[in-house]
Motif scaffolding. Structure first.
Motif, PDB file in Angstrom:
ATOM      1  N   ALA A 105       0.827  -1.205   0.000  1.00 18.76           N
ATOM      2  CA  ALA A 105       0.000   0.000   0.000  1.00 18.76           C
ATOM      3  C   ALA A 105       0.862   1.257   0.000  1.00 18.76           C
ATOM      4  CB  ALA A 105      -0.923   0.000   1.211  1.00 18.76           C
ATOM      5  N   SER A 106       1.971   1.224   0.747  1.00 17.73           N
ATOM      6  CA  SER A 106       2.859   2.380   0.811  1.00 17.73           C
ATOM      7  C   SER A 106       3.412   2.730  -0.574  1.00 17.73           C
ATOM      8  CB  SER A 106       4.006   2.116   1.785  1.00 17.73           C
ATOM      9  OG  SER A 106       4.836   3.245   1.911  1.00 17.73           O
ATOM     10  N   VAL A 107       3.707   1.686  -1.366  1.00 19.40           N
ATOM     11  CA  VAL A 107       4.187   1.925  -2.727  1.00 19.40           C
ATOM     12  C   VAL A 107       3.110   2.618  -3.550  1.00 19.40           C
ATOM     13  CG1 VAL A 107       4.952   0.841  -4.859  1.00 19.40           C
ATOM     14  CG2 VAL A 107       5.782  -0.019  -2.679  1.00 19.40           C
ATOM     15  N   PRO A 120       8.045  12.242   4.209  1.00 18.84           N
ATOM     16  CA  PRO A 120       9.104  11.331   4.659  1.00 18.84           C
ATOM     17  C   PRO A 120       8.618   9.898   4.885  1.00 18.84           C
ATOM     18  CG  PRO A 120       9.231  13.400   5.847  1.00 18.84           C
ATOM     19  CD  PRO A 120       7.951  13.437   5.068  1.00 18.84           C
ATOM     20  N   LEU A 121       7.309   9.708   5.055  1.00 19.42           N
ATOM     21  CA  LEU A 121       6.768   8.372   5.264  1.00 19.42           C
ATOM     22  C   LEU A 121       6.506   7.628   3.961  1.00 19.42           C
ATOM     23  CD1 LEU A 121       4.208   8.913   8.185  1.00 19.42           C
ATOM     24  CD2 LEU A 121       6.391   7.700   8.284  1.00 19.42           C
ATOM     25  N   ASP A 122       6.582   8.312   2.832  1.00 13.26           N
ATOM     26  CA  ASP A 122       6.341   7.650   1.552  1.00 13.26           C
ATOM     27  C   ASP A 122       7.406   6.592   1.296  1.00 13.26           C
ATOM     28  OD1 ASP A 122       4.050   9.029   1.031  1.00 13.26           O
ATOM     29  OD2 ASP A 122       4.979  10.517  -0.276  1.00 13.26           O
ATOM     30  N   PHE A 123       7.058   5.606   0.494  1.00 16.37           N
ATOM     31  CA  PHE A 123       7.892   4.421   0.320  1.00 16.37           C
ATOM     32  C   PHE A 123       9.327   4.745  -0.069  1.00 16.37           C
ATOM     33  CE2 PHE A 123       9.663   1.209  -2.577  1.00 16.37           C
ATOM     34  CZ  PHE A 123       9.688   0.109  -1.742  1.00 16.37           C
ATOM     35  N   TYR A 124       9.534   5.496  -1.136  1.00 19.84           N
ATOM     36  CA  TYR A 124      10.889   5.721  -1.630  1.00 19.84           C
ATOM     37  C   TYR A 124      11.740   6.566  -0.684  1.00 19.84           C
ATOM     38  CZ  TYR A 124       8.980   3.735  -5.891  1.00 19.84           C
ATOM     39  OH  TYR A 124       8.369   2.887  -6.797  1.00 19.84           O
TER      40      TYR A 124
END
Length: 217
Positions: A105-107, A120-124
């Motif tokens: 889901a984060s991706v 900053p919490l996003d996947f990459y």
């Protein structure tokens, strides 16, 4: 069961349901109604805990962050080499992208919010940033060759993370993706490791994760 326990259980059900909905349908298409229905929770209860879909997305991404931080801590304790810990975590990512809805889901959340709203919490940013810190520690520990520029080492990490993620979304099996990752590390490790470092690095997945087991000395 106390009121606090019921509240915590409701939040857990909502976050788990949101992760599944975001992973399966994407952040844009999933709705709060879908999440409440999947969780078996009323819309009123959902809005009591999460006023917006962005709030739910942040909760899901926090779970992904927790998985990463736990992995870094555990591999750091299990391995004396930062490079080994880094390799192990890329293999763990190969597993999580298939087995853990929060990471998948984060991706999707990150991909659908890449129009200047990255957090900053996003996947990459999360995974590349944390693995980049391991690279910095490897440099300080004398594990990296002096001929390898920091930007070159970071480029490799970006390629490994992006490659594993792309293979997962292409439907490439876990075993095949593990072989690809192992061969990638076999190819580049001779260039990365300092001649003065007395290291024995395993390029395959750690025990409990491994399907194939390659080793580089």
């Amino acid at each position: 069961m106390t009121k606090q326990q019921r509240s915590e259980r409701t939040v857990e059900r909502l976050v788990s349901a949101a992760a599944l909905e975001f992973a399966e349908h994407g952040f844009a298409r999933a709705t709060l109604a879908d999440v409440s229905r999947s969780a078996g929770v009323t819309k009123g209860a959902l809005f009591f805990h999460f006023a917006t879909k962005d709030g739910l997305a942040e909760a899901v991404q926090l779970r992904s962050q927790d998985l990463l931080e736990t992995a870094v801590e555990e591999r750091g304790e299990a391995e004396s080499s930062c490079l080994q810990a880094l390799i192990d975590i890329t293999h763990l990512l190969n597993v999580l992208l298939r087995d853990d809805p929060c990471v998948r889901a984060s991706v999707r959340i990150t991909r659908e919010r890449m129009s200047g709203t990255s957090t900053p919490l996003d996947f990459y940013p999360l995974w590349l940033g944390r693995l980049g810190q391991l690279l910095d520690r490897a440099r300080k520990n004398g594990e990296l060759s002096g001929s390898v520029a920091d930007v070159s080492a970071q480029t490799l990490i970006t390629a490994a993370v992006s490659g594993v993620e792309t293979l997962a979304w292409m439907g490439v099996g876990r075993a095949e993706a593990e072989k690809w990752l192992s061969h990638l590390w076999e190819l580049v490790l001779p260039l990365l490791i300092s001649e003065n470092a007395d290291l024995k690095i395993r390029t395959g997945a750690p025990a409990g994760v491994s399907i194939s087991n390659h080793e580089y000395e």
